[in-house]
Design a protein around this motif. Structure first.
Motif, PDB file in Angstrom:
ATOM      1  N   PHE A 138      66.650 -72.777 -91.323  1.00  0.00           N
ATOM      2  CA  PHE A 138      66.843 -73.405 -92.806  1.00  0.00           C
ATOM      3  C   PHE A 138      67.971 -72.689 -93.006  1.00  0.00           C
ATOM      4  O   PHE A 138      68.808 -71.589 -92.746  1.00  0.00           O
ATOM      5  CB  PHE A 138      66.195 -72.239 -93.850  1.00  0.00           C
ATOM      6  N   LEU A 139      67.940 -74.045 -93.722  1.00  0.00           N
ATOM      7  CA  LEU A 139      69.935 -73.525 -94.328  1.00  0.00           C
ATOM      8  C   LEU A 139      69.606 -73.076 -95.685  1.00  0.00           C
ATOM      9  O   LEU A 139      70.711 -72.437 -96.767  1.00  0.00           O
ATOM     10  CB  LEU A 139      70.806 -75.082 -93.979  1.00  0.00           C
ATOM     11  N   LEU A 140      69.079 -74.279 -96.358  1.00  0.00           N
ATOM     12  CA  LEU A 140      69.620 -73.805 -98.369  1.00  0.00           C
ATOM     13  C   LEU A 140      68.247 -74.499 -99.139  1.00  0.00           C
ATOM     14  O   LEU A 140      68.017 -74.966 -98.766  1.00  0.00           O
ATOM     15  CB  LEU A 140      70.623 -74.214 -98.865  1.00  0.00           C
ATOM     16  N   LYS A 141      67.960 -74.385-100.350  1.00  0.00           N
ATOM     17  CA  LYS A 141      67.151 -75.466-101.266  1.00  0.00           C
ATOM     18  C   LYS A 141      67.494 -75.132-102.472  1.00  0.00           C
ATOM     19  O   LYS A 141      68.190 -74.486-102.839  1.00  0.00           O
ATOM     20  CB  LYS A 141      66.057 -74.054-101.090  1.00  0.00           C
ATOM     21  N   TYR A 142      66.865 -76.392-103.568  1.00  0.00           N
ATOM     22  CA  TYR A 142      66.994 -76.251-104.079  1.00  0.00           C
ATOM     23  C   TYR A 142      65.509 -76.081-105.223  1.00  0.00           C
ATOM     24  O   TYR A 142      64.413 -76.382-104.383  1.00  0.00           O
ATOM     25  CB  TYR A 142      67.470 -77.544-104.849  1.00  0.00           C
TER      26      TYR A 142
ATOM     27  N   ASN B 263      72.386 -76.964-109.794  1.00  0.00           N
ATOM     28  CA  ASN B 263      72.121 -77.721-109.605  1.00  0.00           C
ATOM     29  C   ASN B 263      73.305 -77.921-108.025  1.00  0.00           C
ATOM     30  O   ASN B 263      72.653 -78.406-107.593  1.00  0.00           O
ATOM     31  CB  ASN B 263      72.515 -79.078-110.103  1.00  0.00           C
ATOM     32  N   LEU B 264      74.049 -76.562-108.310  1.00  0.00           N
ATOM     33  CA  LEU B 264      74.991 -76.441-106.777  1.00  0.00           C
ATOM     34  C   LEU B 264      73.846 -75.633-106.414  1.00  0.00           C
ATOM     35  O   LEU B 264      73.903 -74.190-106.797  1.00  0.00           O
ATOM     36  CB  LEU B 264      76.224 -76.611-107.001  1.00  0.00           C
ATOM     37  N   VAL B 265      74.024 -75.660-105.315  1.00  0.00           N
ATOM     38  CA  VAL B 265      73.312 -74.277-104.067  1.00  0.00           C
ATOM     39  C   VAL B 265      73.243 -73.436-103.167  1.00  0.00           C
ATOM     40  O   VAL B 265      74.203 -74.501-102.432  1.00  0.00           O
ATOM     41  CB  VAL B 265      71.613 -74.465-103.862  1.00  0.00           C
ATOM     42  N   LYS B 266      73.714 -72.753-103.149  1.00  0.00           N
ATOM     43  CA  LYS B 266      74.618 -72.697-102.066  1.00  0.00           C
ATOM     44  C   LYS B 266      73.902 -71.337-100.422  1.00  0.00           C
ATOM     45  O   LYS B 266      72.723 -70.899-100.685  1.00  0.00           O
ATOM     46  CB  LYS B 266      75.931 -71.372-101.848  1.00  0.00           C
ATOM     47  N   GLY B 267      74.415 -72.201 -99.417  1.00  0.00           N
ATOM     48  CA  GLY B 267      73.668 -71.668 -98.607  1.00  0.00           C
ATOM     49  C   GLY B 267      73.812 -71.022 -97.590  1.00  0.00           C
ATOM     50  O   GLY B 267      75.368 -70.277 -97.811  1.00  0.00           O
TER      51      GLY B 267
ATOM     52  N   LEU C 165      63.485 -79.239-103.085  1.00  0.00           N
ATOM     53  CA  LEU C 165      64.193 -79.712-102.103  1.00  0.00           C
ATOM     54  C   LEU C 165      64.958 -78.987-100.894  1.00  0.00           C
ATOM     55  O   LEU C 165      65.564 -77.953-100.874  1.00  0.00           O
ATOM     56  CB  LEU C 165      65.725 -80.791-102.109  1.00  0.00           C
ATOM     57  N   PHE C 166      64.949 -79.558 -99.358  1.00  0.00           N
ATOM     58  CA  PHE C 166      65.666 -77.744 -98.225  1.00  0.00           C
ATOM     59  C   PHE C 166      66.110 -79.041 -97.566  1.00  0.00           C
ATOM     60  O   PHE C 166      66.591 -79.989 -97.314  1.00  0.00           O
ATOM     61  CB  PHE C 166      64.173 -77.776 -97.793  1.00  0.00           C
ATOM     62  N   TRP C 167      67.088 -78.296 -96.752  1.00  0.00           N
ATOM     63  CA  TRP C 167      68.338 -78.484 -95.276  1.00  0.00           C
ATOM     64  C   TRP C 167      68.009 -77.443 -94.470  1.00  0.00           C
ATOM     65  O   TRP C 167      67.598 -76.761 -94.898  1.00  0.00           O
ATOM     66  CB  TRP C 167      69.143 -78.286 -95.580  1.00  0.00           C
ATOM     67  N   TYR C 168      67.686 -78.207 -93.350  1.00  0.00           N
ATOM     68  CA  TYR C 168      67.373 -77.329 -92.542  1.00  0.00           C
ATOM     69  C   TYR C 168      68.217 -78.013 -91.307  1.00  0.00           C
ATOM     70  O   TYR C 168      68.910 -78.881 -90.810  1.00  0.00           O
ATOM     71  CB  TYR C 168      66.056 -78.028 -91.367  1.00  0.00           C
ATOM     72  N   VAL C 169      68.867 -77.297 -90.745  1.00  0.00           N
ATOM     73  CA  VAL C 169      69.786 -77.317 -88.791  1.00  0.00           C
ATOM     74  C   VAL C 169      68.627 -76.872 -87.515  1.00  0.00           C
ATOM     75  O   VAL C 169      67.595 -75.953 -87.266  1.00  0.00           O
ATOM     76  CB  VAL C 169      71.190 -76.702 -89.477  1.00  0.00           C
ATOM     77  N   GLN C 170      68.811 -77.711 -86.724  1.00  0.00           N
ATOM     78  CA  GLN C 170      68.033 -77.366 -85.381  1.00  0.00           C
ATOM     79  C   GLN C 170      69.611 -77.453 -84.404  1.00  0.00           C
ATOM     80  O   GLN C 170      70.232 -78.747 -84.550  1.00  0.00           O
ATOM     81  CB  GLN C 170      67.353 -79.113 -84.862  1.00  0.00           C
TER      82      GLN C 170
END
Lengths: 115, 115
Positions: free
Chosen positions: A46-50, A55-59, A33-38
């Motif tokens: 890229f912000l962060l990934k699991y 279970n808690l990921v920091k980015g 799983l990934f979060w990106y920001v535009q």
């Protein structure tokens, strides 16, 4: 088929307040799983990934996200929002089985932080 | 260069004309993805390359769309006989070593407008 749902088109939050941007996913195997920001007129960052483990990921930029397997969710959070966090946020999922290479993105959630 | 480079950054073309969009990935990145971003549609997967081969081209919307990659580096997305519905931002991303569990690095995109 894998999919990502971001149920909110837009999230408004006052500066200094905590923020949450929601994401749920569907995948046959286990997810990456990934979060990106535009930011406006810029590419996706890229912000962060699991991948596995905690279970808690920091980015980047103070963002974090919690992987919840039972709820198939990966919500993005930040304890205190900044006006500069205003942007479009995308959640993405990839099946971790060998040979599954497609990364599927959600529709995006516009975050508006109000001064 | 340090990042993924896409050209042109903007392209306006007449309906029915062919266009070529170029992506220069980060040196050494073996995986390359093309996505399309339309207003309110999120990121739509088009095609994925591993080296010069395309294991997954399931996202190409029609036979007017094609892509190739040469030398495991530069990729070109070609749209023939463009239609107005092809107007969108076309994004390229690359990943290192097949990108099994790594994040994607995106270019700035090519904004295509078909008039």
């Amino acid at each position: 088929a894998q999919s990502v749902a971001q149920p909110e088109d837009q999230v408004n939050v006052a500066e200094g307040n905590p923020l949450t941007v929601k994401c749920t996913y569907s995948v046959s195997g286990n997810p990456y799983l990934f979060w990106y920001v535009q930011y406006p007129n810029r590419g996706l960052q890229f912000l962060l990934k699991y991948i596995t483990g905690d279970n808690l990921v920091k980015g980047s930029y103070g963002f974090e996200a919690e992987f919840n397997k039972s709820q198939t969710s990966f919500h993005l959070k930040k304890p205190s929002a900044l006006v500069s966090d205003s942007a479009l946020y995308f959640c993405a999922v990839r099946d971790n089985r060998r040979g599954y290479q497609k990364v599927t993105f959600g529709i995006g959630t516009k975050l508006q932080v109000i001064p | 260069g340090a990042g993924v480079s896409q050209s042109p950054s903007n392209k306006v073309t007449e309906k029915g004309k062919d266009v070529e969009l170029r992506c220069d990935p980060i040196s050494g990145h073996t995986a390359l993805y093309w996505y399309r971003q339309s207003l309110g549609q999120g990121l739509e997967f088009l095609i994925y390359f591993q080296g010069n081969s395309a294991p997954d081209k399931s996202g190409l919307p029609s036979d007017r769309f094609s892509a190739e990659r040469t030398g495991g580096s530069v990729s070109t997305l070609t749209i023939q006989r463009t239609q107005q519905e092809d107007s969108a931002v076309y994004l390229c991303a690359s990943l290192p070593n097949g990108g099994v569990n790594t994040e994607a690095f995106f270019g700035q995109g090519t904004r295509l407008t078909v008039v």
